[in-house]
Design an enzyme around this catalytic site. Sequence first.
Site, PDB file in Angstrom:
ATOM      1  N   GLU A  95     -11.055   3.548   6.233  1.00  0.00           N
ATOM      2  CA  GLU A  95      -9.957   4.401   6.724  1.00  0.00           C
ATOM      3  C   GLU A  95     -10.625   5.481   7.574  1.00  0.00           C
ATOM      4  O   GLU A  95     -10.541   5.473   8.793  1.00  0.00           O
ATOM      5  CB  GLU A  95      -9.193   5.009   5.537  1.00  0.00           C
TER       6      GLU A  95
ATOM      7  N   HIS B 113       0.864  -1.197   0.000  1.00  0.00           N
ATOM      8  CA  HIS B 113       0.000   0.000   0.000  1.00  0.00           C
ATOM      9  C   HIS B 113       0.891   1.235   0.000  1.00  0.00           C
ATOM     10  O   HIS B 113       1.320   1.717   1.051  1.00  0.00           O
ATOM     11  CB  HIS B 113      -0.908  -0.045   1.245  1.00  0.00           C
TER      12      HIS B 113
ATOM     13  N   ASP C 105       1.911   3.976   2.808  1.00  0.00           N
ATOM     14  CA  ASP C 105       0.884   4.848   2.230  1.00  0.00           C
ATOM     15  C   ASP C 105       1.495   6.013   1.434  1.00  0.00           C
ATOM     16  O   ASP C 105       1.625   5.910   0.218  1.00  0.00           O
ATOM     17  CB  ASP C 105      -0.060   5.357   3.332  1.00  0.00           C
ATOM     18  N   ASP C 106       1.835   7.100   2.098  1.00  0.00           N
ATOM     19  CA  ASP C 106       2.413   8.284   1.439  1.00  0.00           C
ATOM     20  C   ASP C 106       3.628   8.744   2.252  1.00  0.00           C
ATOM     21  O   ASP C 106       3.558   9.756   2.972  1.00  0.00           O
ATOM     22  CB  ASP C 106       1.367   9.406   1.380  1.00  0.00           C
TER      23      ASP C 106
ATOM     24  N   HIS D  21      -9.511   1.186  -1.145  1.00  0.00           N
ATOM     25  CA  HIS D  21      -9.441   1.817   0.172  1.00  0.00           C
ATOM     26  C   HIS D  21     -10.856   1.755   0.780  1.00  0.00           C
ATOM     27  O   HIS D  21     -11.831   2.126   0.115  1.00  0.00           O
ATOM     28  CB  HIS D  21      -9.040   3.281   0.057  1.00  0.00           C
TER      29      HIS D  21
ATOM     30  N   HIS E 191       1.324   4.885  -2.409  1.00  0.00           N
ATOM     31  CA  HIS E 191       0.972   5.746  -3.540  1.00  0.00           C
ATOM     32  C   HIS E 191       2.261   6.365  -4.067  1.00  0.00           C
ATOM     33  O   HIS E 191       2.936   7.097  -3.321  1.00  0.00           O
ATOM     34  CB  HIS E 191      -0.003   6.837  -3.091  1.00  0.00           C
TER      35      HIS E 191
HETATM   36  N1  ADE Z   1      -4.457   8.868  -1.765  1.00  0.00           N
HETATM   37  C1  ADE Z   1      -3.210   8.907  -1.280  1.00  0.00           C
HETATM   38  N2  ADE Z   1      -3.205   8.502  -0.013  1.00  0.00           N
HETATM   39  C2  ADE Z   1      -4.473   8.195   0.334  1.00  0.00           C
HETATM   40  C3  ADE Z   1      -5.110   7.717   1.505  1.00  0.00           C
HETATM   41  N3  ADE Z   1      -4.432   7.473   2.625  1.00  0.00           N
HETATM   42  N4  ADE Z   1      -6.434   7.532   1.475  1.00  0.00           N
HETATM   43  C4  ADE Z   1      -7.139   7.793   0.376  1.00  0.00           C
HETATM   44  N5  ADE Z   1      -6.584   8.238  -0.754  1.00  0.00           N
HETATM   45  C5  ADE Z   1      -5.257   8.431  -0.787  1.00  0.00           C
HETATM   46 ZN    ZN Z   2      -3.641   4.852   0.609  1.00  0.00          ZN
END
Ligand code: ADE
Ligand code: ZN
Length: 332
Positions: free
Chosen positions: A201, A18, A279-280, A198, A20
């Site tokens: 969350e 996971h 994630d990011d 997703h 991005h």
């Molecule tokens: N796009 C990038 N990170 C995300 C996240 N944590 N939740 C939803 N969309 C995303």
């Molecule tokens: Zn994500």
Amino acid sequence: MSIVSRDWLNTLPKVELHLHLEGSLEPELMFELAKRNHIELPFETVEQLRCAYEFNNLQDFLDIYYQGANVLQVEQDFYDLVWAYLIKCQQQNVVHVEPFFDPQTHTDRGVSFETVISGISRALKDGEAQLGISSKLIMCFLRHLSEEEAFVTLKQAEPYLDQIIAVGLDSSEQGHPPEKFSQVFARARELGLLTVAHAGEEGPAEYVRTAIDDLQVARVDHGVRSIEDPELMEHLVESKIPLTVCPLSNTKLRVFDEMSQHNILDMLEQGVCVTVNSDDPAYFGGYMTENFVALAQGLEMSKEQAKQLVLNSIDASFANDARKQAMRALLG
Ligand code: ADE
Ligand code: ZN
């Protein structure tokens, strides 16, 4: 109990499911690409930009994340983005990755689908050949846009389906339930693609259910709010549908106020196939190792639990059986 060390966690072979790619754009590279492409950023320095990374919720973050992606213009920019991420993986002994990309973030501002996927795929191929990191690429639809727009993106992807293993669903979750995309996901499955989404969350456990029932996902991304529905938890245990959990993301976006409140190890002990992911990472304060360290510090995660989390990621991955066996062997 002694805290598992950063060194041990960094050396542990890991798998990321996971991530991005646009969320791995570090401020330094953002400034470099802005300069290369003659784009003005609303920040003077890397430090100023980093200071803006304080979020109260998912939407706060997404606003800044989409703005950052504007510096990605040509094929080489996408290559450089992905290559920088793979180098991080090498440094942290991440041996297999299944990253997401958001084509609509780029095509909506005039960058062609081909430009985006060519740069990404070329870097992933070099990553396998030069760094030994295997990969599978996942294309996400932005859920704040319409299903019709997702269909346009799927059509654009058709010549490149040999480079894409699955479709996913990301962006603003609340008010955009999985079933909004039932038909485009059905078409993606007809084309031979796997599906992930997703769900749970910020959105309710109900969205996890509909991702499973309506979109037939092979994995749920995040899914931490599943714990609010005992029947759903039972289903996750029985069906072994994995959750790709992102601890630092969850505390940065205030899904949990403190890491000590995170439910990943409770779910692990209840038999859910939970996995650790970043994630990011450029926005949330860390890559894979930092996420594991946060669990060791905040939840007293043991070495056995850390290994089980990696084994879950191997099981949950879209790698073939031979590659899965090779990765399990790395864990000893
Ligand atoms: N796009 C990038 N990170 C995300 C996240 N944590 N939740 C939803 N969309 C995303
Ligand atoms: Zn994500």
